[in-house]
Scaffold this motif. Structure first.
Motif, mmCIF file in Angstrom:
data_model
loop_
_atom_site.group_PDB
_atom_site.id
_atom_site.type_symbol
_atom_site.label_atom_id
_atom_site.label_comp_id
_atom_site.label_asym_id
_atom_site.label_seq_id
_atom_site.Cartn_x
_atom_site.Cartn_y
_atom_site.Cartn_z
ATOM 1 N N PRO A 131 57.044 30.115 47.525
ATOM 2 C CA PRO A 131 58.290 30.708 48.034
ATOM 3 C C PRO A 131 59.435 30.715 47.025
ATOM 4 C CG PRO A 131 57.329 29.189 49.636
ATOM 5 C CD PRO A 131 56.576 29.004 48.358
ATOM 6 N N ALA A 132 59.394 29.833 46.033
ATOM 7 C CA ALA A 132 60.485 29.765 45.067
ATOM 8 C C ALA A 132 60.535 31.000 44.176
ATOM 9 C CB ALA A 132 60.339 28.512 44.204
ATOM 10 N N VAL A 133 59.428 31.716 44.047
ATOM 11 C CA VAL A 133 59.379 32.923 43.209
ATOM 12 C C VAL A 133 59.501 34.142 44.115
ATOM 13 C CG1 VAL A 133 58.056 34.236 41.517
ATOM 14 C CG2 VAL A 133 57.899 31.735 41.559
ATOM 15 N N PRO A 134 60.546 34.963 43.946
ATOM 16 C CA PRO A 134 60.752 36.129 44.825
ATOM 17 C C PRO A 134 59.616 37.145 44.719
ATOM 18 C CG PRO A 134 62.723 35.657 43.522
ATOM 19 C CD PRO A 134 61.613 34.827 42.959
ATOM 20 N N VAL A 135 59.499 37.975 45.749
ATOM 21 C CA VAL A 135 58.463 39.006 45.774
ATOM 22 C C VAL A 135 58.589 39.935 44.577
ATOM 23 C CG1 VAL A 135 57.592 41.004 47.047
ATOM 24 C CG2 VAL A 135 58.210 38.929 48.280
ATOM 25 N N TRP A 136 59.833 40.324 44.246
ATOM 26 C CA TRP A 136 60.015 41.320 43.191
ATOM 27 C C TRP A 136 59.552 40.797 41.829
ATOM 28 C CZ3 TRP A 136 62.944 40.656 38.828
ATOM 29 C CH2 TRP A 136 63.897 39.640 38.837
ATOM 30 N N VAL A 137 59.635 39.498 41.613
ATOM 31 C CA VAL A 137 59.183 38.927 40.334
ATOM 32 C C VAL A 137 57.663 39.049 40.223
ATOM 33 C CG1 VAL A 137 58.995 36.828 38.954
ATOM 34 C CG2 VAL A 137 61.130 37.353 40.155
ATOM 35 N N TRP A 138 56.954 38.730 41.301
ATOM 36 C CA TRP A 138 55.501 38.883 41.302
ATOM 37 C C TRP A 138 55.132 40.351 41.092
ATOM 38 C CZ3 TRP A 138 52.772 34.783 40.599
ATOM 39 C CH2 TRP A 138 53.157 33.547 41.137
ATOM 40 N N LEU A 139 55.862 41.229 41.749
ATOM 41 C CA LEU A 139 55.575 42.658 41.659
ATOM 42 C C LEU A 139 55.700 43.156 40.219
ATOM 43 C CD1 LEU A 139 56.777 45.155 44.366
ATOM 44 C CD2 LEU A 139 56.643 45.842 41.987
ATOM 45 N N VAL A 140 56.802 42.800 39.573
ATOM 46 C CA VAL A 140 57.010 43.215 38.176
ATOM 47 C C VAL A 140 55.923 42.646 37.276
ATOM 48 C CG1 VAL A 140 58.546 42.996 36.181
ATOM 49 C CG2 VAL A 140 59.504 43.530 38.422
ATOM 50 N N GLY A 141 55.564 41.392 37.492
ATOM 51 C CA GLY A 141 54.535 40.765 36.668
ATOM 52 C C GLY A 141 53.188 41.457 36.780
ATOM 53 N N PHE A 142 52.778 41.790 38.003
ATOM 54 C CA PHE A 142 51.508 42.489 38.200
ATOM 55 C C PHE A 142 51.516 43.861 37.521
ATOM 56 C CE2 PHE A 142 50.793 39.799 42.162
ATOM 57 C CZ PHE A 142 49.725 39.098 41.605
ATOM 58 N N VAL A 143 52.622 44.595 37.638
ATOM 59 C CA VAL A 143 52.713 45.928 37.036
ATOM 60 C C VAL A 143 52.582 45.846 35.520
ATOM 61 C CG1 VAL A 143 54.212 47.908 36.619
ATOM 62 C CG2 VAL A 143 54.071 46.924 38.916
ATOM 63 N N LEU A 144 53.309 44.924 34.900
ATOM 64 C CA LEU A 144 53.269 44.798 33.437
ATOM 65 C C LEU A 144 51.878 44.387 32.953
ATOM 66 C CD1 LEU A 144 56.700 43.044 32.730
ATOM 67 C CD2 LEU A 144 56.102 45.453 32.405
ATOM 68 N N LEU A 145 51.256 43.450 33.653
ATOM 69 C CA LEU A 145 49.929 42.987 33.244
ATOM 70 C C LEU A 145 48.906 44.110 33.316
ATOM 71 C CD1 LEU A 145 47.980 40.706 32.471
ATOM 72 C CD2 LEU A 145 47.785 40.161 34.913
ATOM 73 N N ASN A 146 48.875 44.828 34.435
ATOM 74 C CA ASN A 146 47.887 45.892 34.598
ATOM 75 C C ASN A 146 48.107 47.038 33.629
ATOM 76 O OD1 ASN A 146 46.540 44.567 36.607
ATOM 77 N ND2 ASN A 146 47.488 45.668 38.291
ATOM 78 N N THR A 147 49.365 47.365 33.378
ATOM 79 C CA THR A 147 49.654 48.453 32.437
ATOM 80 C C THR A 147 49.173 48.095 31.032
ATOM 81 O OG1 THR A 147 51.598 49.081 33.736
ATOM 82 C CG2 THR A 147 51.470 49.924 31.485
ATOM 83 N N ALA A 148 49.360 46.849 30.643
ATOM 84 C CA ALA A 148 48.905 46.417 29.315
ATOM 85 C C ALA A 148 47.391 46.516 29.195
ATOM 86 C CB ALA A 148 49.367 44.983 29.057
ATOM 87 N N VAL A 149 46.660 46.104 30.233
ATOM 88 C CA VAL A 149 45.199 46.170 30.195
ATOM 89 C C VAL A 149 44.725 47.617 30.143
ATOM 90 C CG1 VAL A 149 43.075 45.650 31.460
ATOM 91 C CG2 VAL A 149 44.911 43.955 31.366
ATOM 92 N N ASN A 150 45.279 48.484 31.005
ATOM 93 C CA ASN A 150 44.861 49.885 31.021
ATOM 94 C C ASN A 150 45.238 50.620 29.741
ATOM 95 O OD1 ASN A 150 43.437 50.396 33.456
ATOM 96 N ND2 ASN A 150 45.332 50.250 34.618
ATOM 97 N N TYR A 151 46.322 50.222 29.119
ATOM 98 C CA TYR A 151 46.767 50.867 27.889
ATOM 99 C C TYR A 151 45.792 50.629 26.741
ATOM 100 C CZ TYR A 151 49.848 52.136 23.985
ATOM 101 O OH TYR A 151 50.395 52.720 22.861
ATOM 102 N N THR A 152 45.120 49.485 26.754
ATOM 103 C CA THR A 152 44.223 49.159 25.641
ATOM 104 C C THR A 152 42.907 49.913 25.693
ATOM 105 O OG1 THR A 152 43.357 47.264 26.878
ATOM 106 C CG2 THR A 152 45.202 46.858 25.394
ATOM 107 N N GLY A 153 42.614 50.585 26.805
ATOM 108 C CA GLY A 153 41.402 51.402 26.858
ATOM 109 C C GLY A 153 40.520 51.066 28.035
ATOM 110 N N ILE A 154 39.632 51.997 28.378
ATOM 111 C CA ILE A 154 38.800 51.866 29.564
ATOM 112 C C ILE A 154 37.766 50.747 29.418
ATOM 113 C CG2 ILE A 154 36.999 53.495 28.866
ATOM 114 C CD1 ILE A 154 38.625 53.135 32.375
#
Length: 479
Positions: A131-154
């Motif tokens: 609960p100490a970590v807001p929803v929006w922080v988790w949301l931003v983290g997931f987006v950045l992580l997935n974008t980095a993985v997809n950017y490196t190639g299939i």
């Protein structure tokens, strides 16, 4: 044996090979399973339980059968048109270009919105654990992580998929084994088949209405078709992977929801009042083995939806945008392919930006998850209806096929089942979906009036069979 390589088939339809072909049948199967999420019912179990009057296992069985006919239609069109774009490509080339645009527009409700939905659900689940970590922080983290993985190639996406799939299956196996042992020890209400059939509440309209909710768990098998231009095997591998992924996931969905239905602490209350907190499955896990299993299933849901599922959803969405931009139906910059990673880089980044903005906005609404879920489901189901029509028009009418089972009977059954599901779907979802369709008609009219007709080389090849297809080297990489 004797099947043409998928790259040759793409050239035959007038397109240059730009994406990297590195995925085999196993990669496609894993991709489809991860996209569907083997533990997908964890997050929406309570909603399906209420909608079905407790017959959750039956609902998932009917949903699997309905989606299986859709998978068969996908297989036929993927073999005929082995290219990125899914239903957009199949309807545009199988029926007519304007129909393809509208199909692509409707499936945008699924593909463009679903990553934002997944990030939001995962953020809420993680916030419930920390609960100490807001929803929006988790949301931003997931987006950045997935974008980095997809950017490196299939290939990197495929490697991560295999790890995540194994982890999900381990968690599911733990729940199933402990659940069976708990029931054998007298916990829950013991073994019965009310989750499969309950004569006191059964009606087909009730079950199909619940299927319109449960279908969210099945969405993703169709995403395999988005990787047609990265498939290194024959075009038939796409269809085989779809059918296999759907069958495996369906069996897992039925098994886990049947066990959870027997373990819920108060089934009567759940059926009448629903599951506003989304914790019904975790409550069942707590009955089976205490708080640790409830925490494990909740954490697995968050990671599976927020990382594994949204990772492949982002990859599929970027391929749809790439295919539509290549045909001049979206801005040309979305057809840009990274010179080294060979992925649609601008489409990937745009998908990430839209998912982030959408997730943050819907997080501020009390009905954010419900609204997004309704739009995603309606967009997918209506697009599947167009897919079945495409099979009949292209194969039976245009190609004069005499394979009546695959090109008439199976698509007709699939169409009828899905139409009944759509009719029994939530009224709000129907209204929002038709509003979106109306906007698409206006956009299509604007494209036609300004001369931006789609550049579909396969349509020309179909309409003029005697003409040679344009050479790949003579065709620019994108408009």
């Amino acid at each position: 044996m004797g099947e043409p390589p998928a790259s040759d088939a793409l050239h035959d339809h007038g397109y240059r090979q730009e994406l990297r072909r590195s995925l085999g049948f196993r990669d496609l199967l894993v991709y489809g399973l991860v996209f569907m999420v083997p533990i997908a019912p964890f997050g929406i179990f309570g909603s399906v339980f209420r909608s079905s009057g407790g017959m959750v296992a039956l609902t998932y069985a009917v949903g699997m059968v309905a989606m299986m006919f859709t998978a068969l239609s996908y297989a036929q069109m993927a073999e005929a048109f082995p290219m990125a774009g899914s239903v957009y490509a199949y309807a545009g080339r199988g029926i007519a270009a304007p129909v393809g645009f509208l199909a692509g527009w409707m499936i945008l409700l699924d593909y463009v919105l679903v990553p934002g939905l997944l990030y939001l659900i995962a953020g809420i689940a993680m916030n419930s654990l920390v609960p100490a970590v807001p929803v929006w922080v988790w949301l931003v983290g997931f987006v950045l992580l997935n974008t980095a993985v997809n950017y490196t190639g299939i290939r990197m996406t495929a490697r991560v998929n295999k790890v995540m799939l194994l982890a999900e299956l381990v968690v599911l196996a733990v729940f199933v084994v402990i659940g069976v042992v708990a029931l054998a020890q007298g916990k829950g209400r013991g073994f019965d088949f009310t989750a499969v059939y309950n004569g006191a509440t059964f009606s087909w309209s009730l079950v199909f209405g619940a299927v319109s909710v449960a279908v969210l768990s099945f969405l993703g098998f169709d995403g395999i078709s988005m990787l047609a231009e990265e498939n290194k095997d024959s075009a038939r591998a796409i269809g085989r992977a779809m059918v296999a992924a759907l069958l495996l996931a369906g069996v897992l969905f039925i098994a886990q929801t049947w066990l959870a239905s027997l373990l819920v602490p108060d089934p009567g209350r759940l059926a009448s009042r629903g599951d506003p907190g989304g914790t019904a499955f975790y409550d069942a896990a707590r009955v089976a083995s205490g708080g640790w299993l409830a925490t494990l299933t909740a954490a697995a849901t968050a990671v599976a939806w927020g990382f594994a599922n949204s990772l492949v959803a982002q990859a599929a969405t970027s391929r749809l945008l790439y295919a539509m931009a290549r045909d001049r139906q979206l801005p040309a910059f979305l057809a840009e392919v990274h010179p080294r990673h060979r992925v649609p880089v601008n489409a990937t980044l745009l998908t990430a930006a839209v998912s982030l903005a959408l997730g943050l906005y819907m997080n501020s609404r009390d009905d954010g998850v419900t609204l997004l879920s309704s739009l995603v489901n309606f967009g997918a189901l209506t697009t599947f209806l167009v897919l079945h029509v495409s099979v009949v028009v292209h194969h039976l009418i245009r190609r004069r096929s005499r394979d009546y089972w695959r090109h008439l009977v199976a698509p007709a059954i699939g169409f009828a089942v899905l139409a009944y599901v759509v009719v029994n779907a939530d009224i709000a979802a129907q209204r929002l979906g038709f509003v979106w369709l109306g906007i698409g008609v206006v956009v299509l009219a604007g494209l036609l009036l300004t001369g931006r007709r789609p550049d579909l080389a396969a349509v020309r090849a179909t309409d003029e069979p005697a003409a040679a297809p344009p050479a790949a080297d003579d065709r620019p990489p994108h408009p």
